[in-house]
Write a protein that holds these residues in place. Structure first.
Motif, mmCIF file in Angstrom:
data_model
loop_
_atom_site.group_PDB
_atom_site.id
_atom_site.type_symbol
_atom_site.label_atom_id
_atom_site.label_comp_id
_atom_site.label_asym_id
_atom_site.label_seq_id
_atom_site.Cartn_x
_atom_site.Cartn_y
_atom_site.Cartn_z
ATOM 1 N N VAL A 6 -12.532 -23.839 23.671
ATOM 2 C CA VAL A 6 -13.359 -24.363 22.595
ATOM 3 C C VAL A 6 -14.094 -23.189 21.966
ATOM 4 C CG1 VAL A 6 -15.254 -25.892 22.010
ATOM 5 C CG2 VAL A 6 -13.610 -26.580 23.752
ATOM 6 N N GLN A 7 -14.045 -23.100 20.664
ATOM 7 C CA GLN A 7 -14.636 -21.957 19.986
ATOM 8 C C GLN A 7 -16.147 -22.085 19.895
ATOM 9 O OE1 GLN A 7 -12.694 -21.721 16.197
ATOM 10 N NE2 GLN A 7 -10.720 -22.181 17.113
ATOM 11 N N ALA A 8 -16.781 -20.930 19.878
ATOM 12 C CA ALA A 8 -18.220 -20.894 19.656
ATOM 13 C C ALA A 8 -18.485 -20.917 18.162
ATOM 14 C CB ALA A 8 -18.817 -19.637 20.284
ATOM 15 N N LYS A 9 -19.685 -21.315 17.789
ATOM 16 C CA LYS A 9 -20.090 -21.355 16.394
ATOM 17 C C LYS A 9 -21.286 -20.430 16.200
ATOM 18 C CE LYS A 9 -18.648 -26.167 15.740
ATOM 19 N NZ LYS A 9 -19.101 -27.537 15.364
ATOM 20 N N PRO A 10 -21.231 -19.569 15.198
ATOM 21 C CA PRO A 10 -22.388 -18.695 14.967
ATOM 22 C C PRO A 10 -23.587 -19.501 14.486
ATOM 23 C CG PRO A 10 -20.804 -18.483 13.178
ATOM 24 C CD PRO A 10 -20.156 -19.350 14.218
ATOM 25 N N VAL A 11 -24.758 -19.114 14.930
ATOM 26 C CA VAL A 11 -25.991 -19.719 14.440
ATOM 27 C C VAL A 11 -26.311 -19.052 13.110
ATOM 28 C CG1 VAL A 11 -28.451 -20.038 14.891
ATOM 29 C CG2 VAL A 11 -26.793 -20.250 16.758
ATOM 30 N N SER A 12 -26.508 -19.838 12.083
ATOM 31 C CA SER A 12 -26.607 -19.294 10.729
ATOM 32 C C SER A 12 -27.919 -18.556 10.509
ATOM 33 C CB SER A 12 -26.471 -20.409 9.700
ATOM 34 O OG SER A 12 -27.669 -21.147 9.602
ATOM 35 N N LEU A 13 -27.901 -17.740 9.488
ATOM 36 C CA LEU A 13 -29.083 -16.961 9.109
ATOM 37 C C LEU A 13 -30.268 -17.863 8.803
ATOM 38 C CD1 LEU A 13 -30.238 -14.145 8.358
ATOM 39 C CD2 LEU A 13 -29.313 -14.507 6.056
ATOM 40 N N LYS A 14 -30.000 -19.049 8.259
ATOM 41 C CA LYS A 14 -31.082 -19.960 7.913
ATOM 42 C C LYS A 14 -31.867 -20.429 9.132
ATOM 43 C CE LYS A 14 -29.259 -21.948 3.624
ATOM 44 N NZ LYS A 14 -28.876 -23.194 2.931
ATOM 45 N N LEU A 53 -32.996 -13.865 0.116
ATOM 46 C CA LEU A 53 -33.587 -15.113 -0.371
ATOM 47 C C LEU A 53 -33.563 -16.205 0.683
ATOM 48 C CD1 LEU A 53 -32.180 -15.223 -4.026
ATOM 49 C CD2 LEU A 53 -34.494 -14.609 -3.294
ATOM 50 N N VAL A 54 -32.631 -16.117 1.620
ATOM 51 C CA VAL A 54 -32.610 -17.082 2.724
ATOM 52 C C VAL A 54 -33.860 -16.935 3.571
ATOM 53 C CG1 VAL A 54 -31.473 -17.709 4.893
ATOM 54 C CG2 VAL A 54 -30.104 -17.319 2.849
ATOM 55 N N THR A 55 -34.210 -15.695 3.869
ATOM 56 C CA THR A 55 -35.305 -15.444 4.802
ATOM 57 C C THR A 55 -36.674 -15.420 4.131
ATOM 58 O OG1 THR A 55 -34.873 -13.067 4.573
ATOM 59 C CG2 THR A 55 -33.845 -14.203 6.426
ATOM 60 N N LYS A 56 -36.699 -15.199 2.801
ATOM 61 C CA LYS A 56 -37.983 -15.176 2.099
ATOM 62 C C LYS A 56 -37.746 -15.395 0.614
ATOM 63 C CE LYS A 56 -42.063 -12.230 1.318
ATOM 64 N NZ LYS A 56 -42.641 -10.882 1.550
ATOM 65 N N ARG A 57 -38.328 -16.434 0.084
ATOM 66 C CA ARG A 57 -38.149 -16.715 -1.339
ATOM 67 C C ARG A 57 -38.803 -15.624 -2.182
ATOM 68 N NH1 ARG A 57 -33.995 -19.357 -1.313
ATOM 69 N NH2 ARG A 57 -34.303 -19.484 -3.584
ATOM 70 N N ASP A 58 -38.146 -15.284 -3.287
ATOM 71 C CA ASP A 58 -38.636 -14.259 -4.198
ATOM 72 C C ASP A 58 -38.174 -14.658 -5.592
ATOM 73 O OD1 ASP A 58 -38.951 -11.973 -5.811
ATOM 74 O OD2 ASP A 58 -38.774 -10.623 -4.091
ATOM 75 N N ASP A 59 -39.047 -15.289 -6.356
ATOM 76 C CA ASP A 59 -38.665 -15.829 -7.660
ATOM 77 C C ASP A 59 -38.193 -14.741 -8.616
ATOM 78 O OD1 ASP A 59 -39.280 -18.350 -6.773
ATOM 79 O OD2 ASP A 59 -41.289 -18.386 -7.669
ATOM 80 N N ALA A 60 -38.866 -13.602 -8.590
ATOM 81 C CA ALA A 60 -38.503 -12.522 -9.507
ATOM 82 C C ALA A 60 -37.119 -11.971 -9.177
ATOM 83 C CB ALA A 60 -39.547 -11.415 -9.454
ATOM 84 N N LEU A 61 -36.852 -11.784 -7.890
ATOM 85 C CA LEU A 61 -35.544 -11.277 -7.474
ATOM 86 C C LEU A 61 -34.449 -12.291 -7.791
ATOM 87 C CD1 LEU A 61 -33.954 -9.021 -6.068
ATOM 88 C CD2 LEU A 61 -34.461 -10.142 -3.871
ATOM 89 N N ALA A 90 -26.917 -2.667 3.087
ATOM 90 C CA ALA A 90 -27.944 -3.617 2.659
ATOM 91 C C ALA A 90 -27.551 -5.046 3.011
ATOM 92 C CB ALA A 90 -28.191 -3.482 1.159
ATOM 93 N N ARG A 91 -26.313 -5.426 2.724
ATOM 94 C CA ARG A 91 -25.928 -6.822 2.983
ATOM 95 C C ARG A 91 -25.847 -7.105 4.486
ATOM 96 N NH1 ARG A 91 -19.640 -8.368 2.337
ATOM 97 N NH2 ARG A 91 -18.662 -6.450 3.078
ATOM 98 N N LEU A 92 -25.458 -6.092 5.282
ATOM 99 C CA LEU A 92 -25.419 -6.313 6.735
ATOM 100 C C LEU A 92 -26.823 -6.477 7.301
ATOM 101 C CD1 LEU A 92 -23.928 -6.452 9.447
ATOM 102 C CD2 LEU A 92 -24.169 -3.972 9.587
ATOM 103 N N LEU A 93 -27.735 -5.568 6.978
ATOM 104 C CA LEU A 93 -29.083 -5.646 7.541
ATOM 105 C C LEU A 93 -29.823 -6.883 7.035
ATOM 106 C CD1 LEU A 93 -30.189 -1.895 7.461
ATOM 107 C CD2 LEU A 93 -29.275 -3.219 9.383
ATOM 108 N N ALA A 94 -29.577 -7.266 5.788
ATOM 109 C CA ALA A 94 -30.229 -8.466 5.255
ATOM 110 C C ALA A 94 -29.750 -9.727 5.961
ATOM 111 C CB ALA A 94 -29.975 -8.578 3.758
ATOM 112 N N SER A 95 -28.547 -9.690 6.513
ATOM 113 C CA SER A 95 -27.981 -10.874 7.193
ATOM 114 C C SER A 95 -27.993 -10.742 8.710
ATOM 115 C CB SER A 95 -26.538 -11.104 6.720
ATOM 116 O OG SER A 95 -25.706 -9.995 7.053
ATOM 117 N N LEU A 96 -28.771 -9.811 9.246
ATOM 118 C CA LEU A 96 -28.735 -9.490 10.677
ATOM 119 C C LEU A 96 -28.974 -10.708 11.567
ATOM 120 C CD1 LEU A 96 -28.508 -7.298 12.853
ATOM 121 C CD2 LEU A 96 -30.949 -6.849 12.553
ATOM 122 N N GLY A 97 -29.852 -11.622 11.128
ATOM 123 C CA GLY A 97 -30.138 -12.796 11.950
ATOM 124 C C GLY A 97 -28.921 -13.638 12.257
#
Length: 657
Positions: free
Chosen positions: A8-16, A92-100, A425-432
């Motif tokens: 049975v496969q494992a499922k990754p826990v999402s960044l959210k 944006l998943v980990t912290k909302r930023d309207d300007a970004l 950048a994309r790897l570290l931003a999605s580290l969780g």
């Protein structure tokens, strides 16, 4: 198709579901948010004085009819924008930023205007060679570029719920499904640079449209089949090449087309392409249950990790072709070890952990993350390594010897081919998203990074709060929060660098005898809210030696403590590092230096330095011996080198017996 997977496969826990609150890693995540992503936005908009021009954003504006001008940059320049958008999505998943978010939305609007009615999206062929699209898949990266945009579209939808970019990439994928296949008028081929395979599986997971999974499988199954698609494609266009005026020569191994993927025995060719291909293969195997694909993944994983990987988690030893060479060929000074290749290795390892949780995959994921990936970016977030050497002499790599021109003694502000900075950048931003996975009622902890995770096991909501002292000390403490008592297993990875491991639950020792399975200590019990578990990992300073067939490291030793590989740097040890020797019986001491490079642990030892003061001007002599004098050696973490100016560096040091 092969037989279905037995496990049975494992499922990754999402960044959210993960919120990182880790002193060590939050520095880098905040750096990505506050410095790297804004800096890269300026870079792809050509606003950084002195840095190489990008042209990436202006290309989209020209293709959209918003500006006049010519295409600038490499044929795959679009990917810099795509990876920037993907990193933004994770932030944006980990912290909302309207300007970004508004900035990203505006860029996405431009991308939408640049898309052709068929769904095709590629600014190079839209602006520069509109009549030649899909005619040089060998070299021109159209599917690779599409794959990065697809990844960005899925990430942005998951982060914001907005379909603007998702709809764009669905049209891209729909167009690909029309263009490619074995039917009349279709192209029975695949891209020279793998990437779209894993991207299409992400799109399938987001949309549930089997067509996207099927076309990913098609590209994987078609690769390496004979007769050669790339040769036939080259013949059809007169064997012209995109890069110069010569006729194209196609090396099947460089493109991993020498055999069908299920028959390949060793990692060969361009390193990034190999690991992106393997990540896509693992993704398809996960969705289809194709055991023949996962067996090929295992075989190629074993070849990379046991015969072609640097101690830092770097891969790809040759500058020529940014490629693997042959087993045990791991030069330290002419190494390539592209940052993107280690990131791709992490992608592959993460996927293998879902197919079969085994610490050997997580150990490599951790090794590449803490060493090569972090070394690829300076502490200021504005300078980057494309190549990650394990030995540097500035006068050599900046001199007339062309064999070393790819090696830089200091990080660069930007690159014309800037794949690595946005990849970091994309790897570290999605580290969780790399920290945990679940399988039934088991929670796997792969990386020890402080923070909180909330998940559900068989309908029971579980909250874990992790306190980690890594990478400097070896403790990870977990606090469990539950609405009511529940039985589940917490599987904790025992890293290969830990000489000993112990677990304490609510103040009492938990016997690990017969509890460690595939490198994970399985703590099975009925948990109650407020329970606490502490994992203690011994972190001795390790002397690491290479396999005897690695000729470049014969008689040398490297130091590692915990997940960190260490190196000698000229700033601490003076020049001519090749003259330093570390006695086999030297006492190794670890000391924390708060003021040094953001606060690091330094390994100190008493060694020797070869002295040649009496040598004279003769190149070779038989009538003299090198004298030894005592030398105090200081080793710093490899990731921290080149943050104090230009100087020599080496990971491997001669060992004195």
């Amino acid at each position: 198709m092969g037989q279905a997977l037995g496990k049975v496969q494992a499922k990754p826990v999402s960044l959210k579901q993960v919120h990182i609150t880790d002193h060590f890693w939050n520095y880098y995540i905040d750096l990505v948010r506050d410095v790297v992503v804004p800096y890269q936005w300026d870079a792809i908009n050509d606003r950084i004085e002195g840095a190489e021009r990008s042209g990436a954003v202006s290309n989209f504006k020209i293709a959209a009819g918003l500006e006049k001008g010519d295409f600038y940059g490499f044929v795959f320049q679009d990917t810099d924008v795509a990876k920037w958008l993907e990193a933004v999505a994770y932030l944006l998943v980990t912290k909302r930023d309207d300007a970004l978010e508004q900035l990203a939305d505006e860029m996405i609007d431009i991308i939408g205007k640049a898309q052709q009615p068929s769904g095709y999206l590629n600014t190079y062929f839209t602006i520069k060679e509109p009549g030649k699209k899909w005619t040089n898949l060998t070299e021109c990266h159209e599917l690779y570029s599409a794959g990065h945009m697809i990844e960005a579209g899925v990430a942005y939808y998951n982060a914001t719920g907005k379909r603007n970019l998702l709809d764009i990439v669905c049209r891209i994928a729909d167009d690909i499904a029309v263009v490619f296949g074995d039917g009349p008028g279709q192209i029975a081929g695949y891209d020279g640079h793998q990437e779209v395979e894993l991207a299409l599986v992400k799109l399938y997971e987001a949309m549930g449209n089997r067509k996207y999974l099927d076309i990913s499988s098609y590209f994987i199954d078609k690769r390496g089949q004979q007769p050669s698609f790339f040769e036939a494609e080259a013949d059809a266009r007169g064997r012209s090449t995109h890069w110069n005026n010569n006729k194209i020569h196609i090396d099947p191994e460089y493109f991993q087309t020498h055999r069908p993927v299920r028959e390949q025995e060793a990692a060969v060719g361009h390193a990034v392409r190999v690991v992106y291909m393997l990540a896509g293969m693992a993704d398809v195997a996960k969705e289809t249950g194709d055991e023949s694909l996962i067996e090929a993944c295992r075989r190629l994983w074993d070849n990379i990790a046991s015969k072609q990987m640097y101690i830092t988690g770097g891969i790809g030893s040759m500058a020529h072709g940014e490629a693997f060479s042959f087993d045990y060929d791991l030069p330290n000074d002419t190494v390539y070890s592209e940052t993107c290749a280690s990131i791709g290795l992490i992608f592959f390892a993460h996927r293998m952990l879902q197919l079969e949780p085994n610490s050997r995959y997580a150990d490599v994921m951790e090794r590449a993350l803490y060493n090569t990936v972090l070394a690829g970016m300076s502490r200021d977030g504005r300078h980057f390594f494309y190549v990650n050497p394990l030995e540097v002499t500035p006068d050599v790599c900046e001199g007339r010897n062309k064999n070393f021109n790819h090696v830089k003694p200091v990080r660069q502000e930007w690159f014309g081919c800037a794949c690595c900075p946005p990849n970091i950048a994309r790897l570290l931003a999605s580290l969780g998203g790399y920290m945990y996975s679940t399988n039934g009622n088991t929670i796997y902890s792969h990386l020890y990074i402080g923070g909180e995770v909330e998940l559900s096991l068989d309908g029971t909501k579980v909250k874990l709060k992790q306190h980690s002292s890594l990478p400097w000390e070896g403790t990870a403490r977990f606090e469990i929060s539950l609405a009511k008592p529940a039985a589940f297993t917490l599987a904790l990875r025992i890293p290969g660098w830990a000489s000993e491991a112990s677990v304490v639950v609510n103040g009492e020792a938990y016997a690990l005898t017969d509890k460690v399975v595939d490198g994970y200590a399985r703590i099975e019990r009925v948990w109650t809210s407020g329970d606490q578990l502490e994992l203690v990992l011994a972190m001795p300073i390790l002397r690491v030696r290479s396999h005897p067939l690695v000729k470049q490291n014969a008689g040398k030793v490297a130091l590692q403590r915990g997940p960190l590989v260490y190196c000698l740097e000229e700033a601490d040890n003076g020049a001519q590092l090749q003259q330093l020797l570390l006695p086999q019986d030297a006492k190794l001491e670890d000391a924390y230096e708060e003021s040094l490079i953001g606060g690091i642990h330094v390994i100190k030892a008493e060694g020797s330095r070869l002295q040649f003061e009496q040598w004279g001007t003769q190149l070779y002599r038989t009538d003299t011996e090198a004298a030894m004098e005592p030398a105090s050696l200081a080793f710093i973490p490899y990731y921290a080198w080149a943050n104090r100016g230009k100087g020599e560096m080496t990971v491997w040091v001669k060992e004195r017996f």
